[in-house]
Write a protein that holds these residues in place. Structure first.
Motif, PDB file in Angstrom:
ATOM      1  N   PHE A  65       4.192   1.217  -6.393  1.00 42.84           N
ATOM      2  CA  PHE A  65       3.548   0.398  -7.377  1.00 42.84           C
ATOM      3  C   PHE A  65       3.048  -0.899  -6.439  1.00 42.84           C
ATOM      4  N   ILE A  66       3.791  -1.152  -5.504  1.00 45.71           N
ATOM      5  CA  ILE A  66       3.283  -2.282  -4.666  1.00 45.71           C
ATOM      6  C   ILE A  66       3.375  -1.917  -3.568  1.00 45.71           C
ATOM      7  N   GLY A  67       2.460  -1.585  -2.550  1.00 48.01           N
ATOM      8  CA  GLY A  67       2.559  -1.137  -1.088  1.00 48.01           C
ATOM      9  C   GLY A  67       1.260  -1.346  -0.438  1.00 48.01           C
ATOM     10  N   ARG A  68       1.230  -1.026   0.675  1.00 42.40           N
ATOM     11  CA  ARG A  68      -0.150  -1.551   1.587  1.00 42.40           C
ATOM     12  C   ARG A  68      -1.260  -0.187   1.185  1.00 42.40           C
ATOM     13  N   PRO A  69      -2.518  -0.437   1.418  1.00 38.11           N
ATOM     14  CA  PRO A  69      -3.526   0.391   1.129  1.00 38.11           C
ATOM     15  C   PRO A  69      -3.273   1.479   2.187  1.00 38.11           C
ATOM     16  N   SER A  70      -3.492   2.781   1.652  1.00 40.90           N
ATOM     17  CA  SER A  70      -3.120   3.993   2.394  1.00 40.90           C
ATOM     18  C   SER A  70      -4.459   4.427   3.513  1.00 40.90           C
ATOM     19  N   TRP A 111      -3.658  -1.980  -8.291  1.00 39.74           N
ATOM     20  CA  TRP A 111      -4.524  -3.001  -8.636  1.00 39.74           C
ATOM     21  C   TRP A 111      -4.821  -2.691 -10.369  1.00 39.74           C
ATOM     22  N   PHE A 112      -5.264  -1.729 -10.732  1.00 42.71           N
ATOM     23  CA  PHE A 112      -5.737  -1.467 -11.947  1.00 42.71           C
ATOM     24  C   PHE A 112      -4.632  -1.822 -13.090  1.00 42.71           C
ATOM     25  N   LEU A 113      -3.581  -1.337 -12.775  1.00 40.70           N
ATOM     26  CA  LEU A 113      -2.319  -1.682 -13.854  1.00 40.70           C
ATOM     27  C   LEU A 113      -2.010  -2.964 -13.884  1.00 40.70           C
ATOM     28  N   PRO A 114      -1.670  -3.784 -12.758  1.00 46.83           N
ATOM     29  CA  PRO A 114      -1.401  -5.129 -13.154  1.00 46.83           C
ATOM     30  C   PRO A 114      -2.716  -5.848 -13.484  1.00 46.83           C
ATOM     31  N   VAL A 157      -0.240  -8.997  -3.383  1.00 45.27           N
ATOM     32  CA  VAL A 157      -0.927  -7.724  -3.065  1.00 45.27           C
ATOM     33  C   VAL A 157      -2.108  -8.237  -2.030  1.00 45.27           C
ATOM     34  N   ILE A 158      -2.564  -9.287  -2.701  1.00 46.07           N
ATOM     35  CA  ILE A 158      -3.972  -9.888  -2.253  1.00 46.07           C
ATOM     36  C   ILE A 158      -3.477 -10.312  -0.751  1.00 46.07           C
TER      37      ILE A 158
END
Ligand code: PHE
Length: 464
Positions: free
Chosen positions: A378-383, A398-401, A457-458
């Protein structure tokens, strides 16, 4: 005159369907895996707090918005925001939800498809043979993921099953499936828990899960627990909102929401007990990898008496749990077409299902599987793993939070006190004190917590 909206047959029907949506790969695969990585105890406690203080209030909010508007997300925001600050712009939250459902379902179904393959292999005995040689199992898994034909086949089968259920609608399709799948799932889980009770690793597993050691808790762990509470409860994209729109006015929203949260949590904890007991029973080295479910567990299963039966039951269980979740994802997308575009249910289900299947093929063939396993966090770095990894990253980080944040803000600040109180009291009676607590949580606590996820996340904090 508009057709009357379909409804669940009653309180139990709604709770089973919504719990079915909540309980899925998030509980059986993701939670044990992240609980393990975060050293159990304290992480589990934080997760429980996140469910109670953030998840549960947002669950109430989503169901409330659905039942109040009697519409799926886009229509719900259009109707409820009329004449209020923001006006039609709130519909964007609904669109975001529909899009998120589309994206999540496209890759969720790929992984869910693996359970079909594993169940079949457990039954045929092939899994047992492979499990005797962990190396071979791993290379099998690798080549399975690398086979576009197989990936598309099982993804297609799973999408087909999902469409078949949603096709028949709320009562005859979704509720009926939930009434069948949920008791089955709980029975299989109970059998497995009772079974693991006798394994030598049971005690150690209980200590690992329930004895908090706060020195092992990291800030990243706290955020991960918070983020996961969203995914596991199906919040932030309107799935609970849509299911809530089929709820009867005489049923209690707070009671249903609490039951769903409790069931979801119970299943996640049971999944941990099963997996950790088994893992701790053998000094098995678990690699820091999210493939536990498909490469580690089979090996351990087959060290136990009755390995073939246990593993077949287990993968079937995971498949059923995933199916009751994919149903809700497809329902969000289909009900948009039904409510907003005026399509018939059959057309909406088949068209959207087919579109999602095609889109999901991208994940299936671009070695999506392995990308998924390293990126579904759910939280991670961009793949960096192509289309698929990027989509997954976007959807879950992004979308869910963001969706959840706006749902909390809308319900807490835009809906009037009279509106939300009136809707919550319908079916629940006078609930002054709980209402005040909920309103505080939804106005302040939930947005603050979700805001923290988004900011972190940002800032690209390191969580793993
Ligand atoms: N809650 C599901 C799970 O834990 C996933 C899901 C997310 C389903 C969002 C619907 C909507 O697996």
């Amino acid at each position: 005159m508009a057709k009357q909206r379909a409804q669940w047959s009653g309180r139990i029907g709604f709770v089973l369907a919504a719990a079915g949506s909540a309980i899925g790969l998030g509980n059986l695969w993701k939670f044990p895996y992240i609980a393990y990585e975060n050293n159990g105890g304290a992480f589990v406690l934080v997760y429980l707090a996140a469910i109670a203080l953030v998840g549960a209030p947002i669950m109430v909010a989503e169901i409330l918005l659905g039942r109040r508007s009697q519409l799926s997300p886009v229509g719900a925001f259009r109707l409820l925001a009329q004449g209020k600050p923001g006006g039609r712009a709130w519909m964007g939250v609904g669109f975001l939800g529909v899009m998120t459902g589309f994206v999540i379902l496209s890759y969720y179904s790929v992984v869910a498809g693996w359970t079909i393959r594993y169940t079949l292999m457990a039954i045929s005995g092939r899994l047992g043979t492979l499990a005797n040689h962990p190396q071979e199992l791993e290379s099998f898994f690798g080549s399975f993921l690398g086979s576009p034909f197989e990936q598309i086949l099982y993804h297609g089968l799973f999408m087909g099953a999902t469409c078949a259920v949603v096709y028949f609608g709320v009562g005859r399709g979704i509720e009926r499936a939930a009434r069948l799948l949920m008791p089955l799932l709980i029975t299989i889980l109970l059998i497995l828990v009772v079974y693991t009770f006798w394994t030598p690793g049971f005690r150690q597993a209980m200590v690992f899960i329930f004895r908090p050691n706060f020195s092992q808790l990291t800030a990243g762990g706290v955020l991960e627990a918070l983020g996961h509470s969203f995914f596991t409860l199906s919040l932030g994209m309107g799935a609970m909102l849509t299911y809530g729109s089929y709820m009867r006015k005489k049923d209690s929203i707070p009671r249903a929401a609490l039951t769903i949260c409790a069931l979801d949590t119970l299943i996640a904890v049971m999944a941990c007990i099963i997996m950790f007991s088994i893992i701790f029973s053998f000094d098995f080295e678990v690699k820091k990898s999210s493939t536990i479910l498909f490469t580690t567990l089979p090996v351990v299963f087959f060290k136990l008496p009755g390995g073939a039966i246990i593993s077949a039951l287990f993968y079937m269980l995971v498949g059923f749990a995933a199916l009751s979740s994919t149903i809700s994802l497809l329902e969000v997308v289909s009900s948009y077409a039904i409510d907003e575009l005026g399509w018939r249910r059959k057309r909406a289900t088949l068209t959207m299902g087919a579109a999602i299947f095609v889109f999901g093929c991208l994940s299936a063939v671009s070695n999506g599987g392995s990308a998924l396993l390293s990126n579904i966090n759910f939280i991670g770095r961009p793949s960096t793993q192509g289309v698929f990894g990027t989509l997954d990253y976007l959807a879950s980080n992004w979308f869910l939070p963001v969706g959840g944040l706006f749902i909390a803000l809308f319900t807490g600040w835009i809906l009037t006190r009279e509106e939300s109180c009136d809707e919550l009291e319908s079916g629940a009676g006078n609930i002054r004190t709980p209402y005040t607590v909920w309103r505080f949580l939804i106005r302040f606590a939930a947005p603050a917590a979700v805001g923290a996820i988004i900011v972190s996340v940002i800032l690209g904090a390191e969580y793993q």
